[in-house]
Design an enzyme around this catalytic site. Structure first.
Site, PDB file in Angstrom:
ATOM      1  CD  GLN A 268      -2.908   0.759   0.047  1.00  0.00           C
ATOM      2  OE1 GLN A 268      -3.024   1.644  -0.781  1.00  0.00           O
ATOM      3  NE2 GLN A 268      -3.542  -0.377  -0.047  1.00  0.00           N
ATOM      4  CG  HIS A 271      -1.195   2.548  -4.097  1.00  0.00           C
ATOM      5  ND1 HIS A 271      -1.434   2.383  -5.436  1.00  0.00           N
ATOM      6  CD2 HIS A 271      -1.813   1.523  -3.489  1.00  0.00           C
ATOM      7  CE1 HIS A 271      -2.146   1.298  -5.626  1.00  0.00           C
ATOM      8  NE2 HIS A 271      -2.392   0.741  -4.453  1.00  0.00           N
ATOM      9  CD  GLU A 337      -8.886   1.978  -0.940  1.00  0.00           C
ATOM     10  OE1 GLU A 337      -7.815   2.444  -0.487  1.00  0.00           O
ATOM     11  OE2 GLU A 337      -9.175   1.988  -2.148  1.00  0.00           O
ATOM     12  CG  HIS A 338      -7.458  -2.151   0.565  1.00  0.00           C
ATOM     13  ND1 HIS A 338      -6.921  -0.946   0.167  1.00  0.00           N
ATOM     14  CD2 HIS A 338      -8.005  -2.701  -0.536  1.00  0.00           C
ATOM     15  CE1 HIS A 338      -7.131  -0.781  -1.118  1.00  0.00           C
ATOM     16  NE2 HIS A 338      -7.785  -1.827  -1.586  1.00  0.00           N
ATOM     17  CG  ASP A 371      -4.794  -4.157  -4.780  1.00  0.00           C
ATOM     18  OD1 ASP A 371      -5.859  -3.778  -4.265  1.00  0.00           O
ATOM     19  OD2 ASP A 371      -3.680  -3.993  -4.242  1.00  0.00           O
ATOM     20  CG  HIS A 430     -52.058  13.709  -2.942  1.00  0.00           C
ATOM     21  ND1 HIS A 430     -51.722  14.950  -3.389  1.00  0.00           N
ATOM     22  CD2 HIS A 430     -50.946  12.936  -3.067  1.00  0.00           C
ATOM     23  CE1 HIS A 430     -50.449  14.953  -3.760  1.00  0.00           C
ATOM     24  NE2 HIS A 430     -49.956  13.739  -3.580  1.00  0.00           N
TER      25      HIS A 430
HETATM   26  P1  NAD Z   1      -4.293  10.792 -13.936  1.00  0.00           P
HETATM   27  O1  NAD Z   1      -4.755  10.119 -15.177  1.00  0.00           O
HETATM   28  O2  NAD Z   1      -5.172  10.772 -12.764  1.00  0.00           O
HETATM   29  O3  NAD Z   1      -3.984  12.306 -14.265  1.00  0.00           O
HETATM   30  C1  NAD Z   1      -3.295  12.732 -15.423  1.00  0.00           C
HETATM   31  C2  NAD Z   1      -3.931  14.016 -15.918  1.00  0.00           C
HETATM   32  O4  NAD Z   1      -3.874  15.018 -14.906  1.00  0.00           O
HETATM   33  C3  NAD Z   1      -3.305  14.625 -17.128  1.00  0.00           C
HETATM   34  O5  NAD Z   1      -3.901  14.088 -18.281  1.00  0.00           O
HETATM   35  C4  NAD Z   1      -3.652  16.086 -16.945  1.00  0.00           C
HETATM   36  O6  NAD Z   1      -4.803  16.358 -17.669  1.00  0.00           O
HETATM   37  C5  NAD Z   1      -3.952  16.271 -15.493  1.00  0.00           C
HETATM   38  N1  NAD Z   1      -2.991  17.184 -14.895  1.00  0.00           N
HETATM   39  C6  NAD Z   1      -1.755  16.898 -14.434  1.00  0.00           C
HETATM   40  N2  NAD Z   1      -1.147  18.030 -14.008  1.00  0.00           N
HETATM   41  C7  NAD Z   1      -2.020  19.046 -14.206  1.00  0.00           C
HETATM   42  C8  NAD Z   1      -1.977  20.452 -13.970  1.00  0.00           C
HETATM   43  N3  NAD Z   1      -0.911  21.049 -13.433  1.00  0.00           N
HETATM   44  N4  NAD Z   1      -3.060  21.168 -14.309  1.00  0.00           N
HETATM   45  C9  NAD Z   1      -4.149  20.600 -14.839  1.00  0.00           C
HETATM   46  N5  NAD Z   1      -4.228  19.275 -15.095  1.00  0.00           N
HETATM   47  C10 NAD Z   1      -3.174  18.513 -14.771  1.00  0.00           C
HETATM   48  O7  NAD Z   1      -2.888  10.147 -13.612  1.00  0.00           O
HETATM   49  P2  NAD Z   1      -1.860  10.416 -12.432  1.00  0.00           P
HETATM   50  O8  NAD Z   1      -1.538  11.848 -12.293  1.00  0.00           O
HETATM   51  O9  NAD Z   1      -0.755   9.468 -12.684  1.00  0.00           O
HETATM   52  O10 NAD Z   1      -2.621  10.006 -11.125  1.00  0.00           O
HETATM   53  C11 NAD Z   1      -3.113   8.742 -10.914  1.00  0.00           C
HETATM   54  C12 NAD Z   1      -3.903   8.804  -9.622  1.00  0.00           C
HETATM   55  O11 NAD Z   1      -4.794   7.733  -9.538  1.00  0.00           O
HETATM   56  C13 NAD Z   1      -3.031   8.760  -8.402  1.00  0.00           C
HETATM   57  O12 NAD Z   1      -3.424   9.815  -7.559  1.00  0.00           O
HETATM   58  C14 NAD Z   1      -3.335   7.402  -7.803  1.00  0.00           C
HETATM   59  O13 NAD Z   1      -3.248   7.403  -6.402  1.00  0.00           O
HETATM   60  C15 NAD Z   1      -4.732   7.194  -8.257  1.00  0.00           C
HETATM   61  N6  NAD Z   1      -5.109   5.792  -8.348  1.00  0.00           N
HETATM   62  C16 NAD Z   1      -6.002   5.316  -7.458  1.00  0.00           C
HETATM   63  C17 NAD Z   1      -6.449   4.009  -7.547  1.00  0.00           C
HETATM   64  C18 NAD Z   1      -7.466   3.502  -6.590  1.00  0.00           C
HETATM   65  O14 NAD Z   1      -8.104   2.508  -6.863  1.00  0.00           O
HETATM   66  N7  NAD Z   1      -7.702   4.156  -5.481  1.00  0.00           N
HETATM   67  C19 NAD Z   1      -5.982   3.176  -8.536  1.00  0.00           C
HETATM   68  C20 NAD Z   1      -5.078   3.685  -9.423  1.00  0.00           C
HETATM   69  C21 NAD Z   1      -4.658   5.009  -9.332  1.00  0.00           C
END
Ligand code: NAD
Length: 440
Positions: A268, A271, A337-338, A371, A430
């Protein structure tokens, strides 16, 4: 030269109730601030449609696209895209398990109850017609998220399933995500990420179909945009659930395997730096706790994401509880959550769990299995919302409609009751709707 990678320890027996409340808190989500930041992005897509969407994709994802939408077939892949055969096979097995578990959740049979003679009430499920599934793609490829959202949408029979994910700089989508889009029968893949993707799904553009519900995790831009559009009555869209950083709470007793416990905590912790990791010792002897801590340090150093883990572990918590009952009570208050149970007679403790997104029972049930591939969903409530929210499931993609049919005999018995209640509330029309039929 590095300091050891350690968690903070507290003892419940010497903790005041105020301190205990603090232990249950997650980091504050600065949602108002983020919503103000995403508003201009959301507005520009709402007003200027595809033109804004393509500009923002060029700006944030460095991809120059002619059109944001890809249509099926998504598989076979193009010659330039390769799918590792082992990954394909693993995705196939995960798909089959997740499908099996979610198909069993389908609500296909109407509920029919005669509440009084001649008064029949029914409830039946229908799929939500159009759904948008956000698959994060900024820093990692996440075909598992595409499976966890796509399979229940497919099982529920949604008519229009749009998978949205940020494109790579060359405009392509990862072959793994495209393959899952194929498996789940997605109707379109939207090559866009962040707030702009959420806006396109919520309002629709010239090319992107508007959806009724938006699912999926994402970074703070995605989360804030989901919160914003869900409150806009023009968008008329709902979302799966409020999202926060991922969490695990492990309860361990003296029979636990320290290496297993440490591995679960770290799975975890990797992440992100804001991951919430809690170990609750159920009268866990200090000698075994020390072994867990040693293992955390040793295993963490061998991870490629050691820098992330170093930060998240330093903010993580070891809670010493005097008994298994006290440990489970703390977990129920925390509503993780988990929840992982490394306890003697672990399965017997499941009936004591009141609040948790998903429970992992016994030494051979790592969270990683849930997961990815055992069958349960990994999109789960965080931030303590496991008190009132369920994780994503097949019924998240359905809504229920009730219906009733009353016979004349039924109305003769029920009508006077209804008229009395309508009179009591001063709603004469009614009451009349009954009286006109019964001639009373
Ligand atoms: P993401 O797809 O969530 O975000 C990418 C997008 O963020 C880009 O396409 C852009 O449009 C936007 N962005 C980035 N910087 C920006 C800025 N300065 N201004 C405006 N827009 C901006 O991908 P990521 O950033 O890699 O994040 C993935 C997230 O998903 C993480 O926070 C992760 O913890 C989460 N996650 C959660 C789970 C779950 O099940 N809880 C699973 C997988 C991922």
């Amino acid at each position: 030269p590095d300091a050891s990678i350690r968690m903070r320890t507290v003892d419940l027996s010497t903790t005041t109730s105020e301190e205990r409340l603090k232990l249950l808190k997650r980091p504050v989500l600065k949602s108002d601030e983020m919503i103000a930041k995403v508003k201009p992005i959301v507005d520009s897509v709402r007003i200027r449609g595809d033109a804004a969407l393509l500009e923002l994709t060029a700006k944030f994802d460095k991809a120059q696209l002619d059109t944001p939408l890809l249509l099926p077939p998504f598989y076979p892949l193009s010659d330039s895209q390769q799918l590792d055969p082992d990954v394909k096979e693993a995705l196939d097995v995960a798909y089959a398990n997740i499908y099996k578990f979610h198909a069993a959740q389908t609500d296909t049979k109407p509920l029919v109850v005669e509440t009084m003679p001649g008064v029949t009430c029914t409830r039946f499920a229908r799929p939500i017609a159009r759904v948008g599934l956000y698959v994060p793609g900024g820093t990692a490829i996440l075909p598992s998220t595409a499976l966890m959202l796509g399979v229940p949408a497919q099982v529920a029979g949604c008519e229009q399933v749009v998978v949205a994910t940020p494109p790579r700089a060359d405009g392509s989508i990862s072959p793994e995500v495209l393959y899952v889009a194929h498996l789940v029968g997605a109707h379109a893949v939207l090559r866009a990420g962040g707030a702009q993707a959420v806006a396109a799904l919520a309002y629709g553009t010239e090319t992107v179909p508007k959806v009724d519900k938006i699912f999926g995790p994402g970074n703070q831009w995605v989360t804030a945009a989901k919160m914003l559009v869900q409150n806009d009555t023009d968008a008329l869209v709902s979302i799966d659930m409020p999202a926060g950083p991922s969490e695990v709470l492990v309860i361990a007793d003296e029979l636990c395997n320290p290496a297993f416990v440490a591995a679960d905590l770290l799975s975890q912790a990797e992440h992100g730096i804001d991951s919430q990791v809690v170990l609750v010792g159920a009268s866990l002897p200090d000698s075994i706790l020390a072994k867990v801590e040693e293992e955390v340090d040793k295993q963490a150093r061998a991870l490629s994401r050691v820098d992330i883990v170093r930060e998240s572990v330093s903010r993580s918590l070891i809670v010493k509880a005097g008994s298994a009952d006290a440990a489970v009570e703390f977990s129920n208050e925390y509503a993780p959550e988990h929840l992982i149970l490394h306890l003697r007679g672990a399965s017997g403790w499941v009936s004591h769990v009141k609040n948790a997104g998903s429970v992992f029972v016994g030494p051979y049930t790592p969270e990683s299995c849930g997961d990815y591939a055992s069958g349960t969903n990994h999109t789960l409530p965080t931030n303590g919302y496991a008190r009132q929210f369920s994780g994503v499931n097949t019924q998240s993609f359905q809504k229920h409609i009730t219906s009733q049919e009353i016979t004349i005999d039924g109305l003769e018995k029920l009508g006077p009751i209804v008229a009395t209640l309508a009179d009591c509330e001063g709603l004469q029309a009614h009451a009349n709707a009954v009286r006109v039929r019964l001639g009373i």
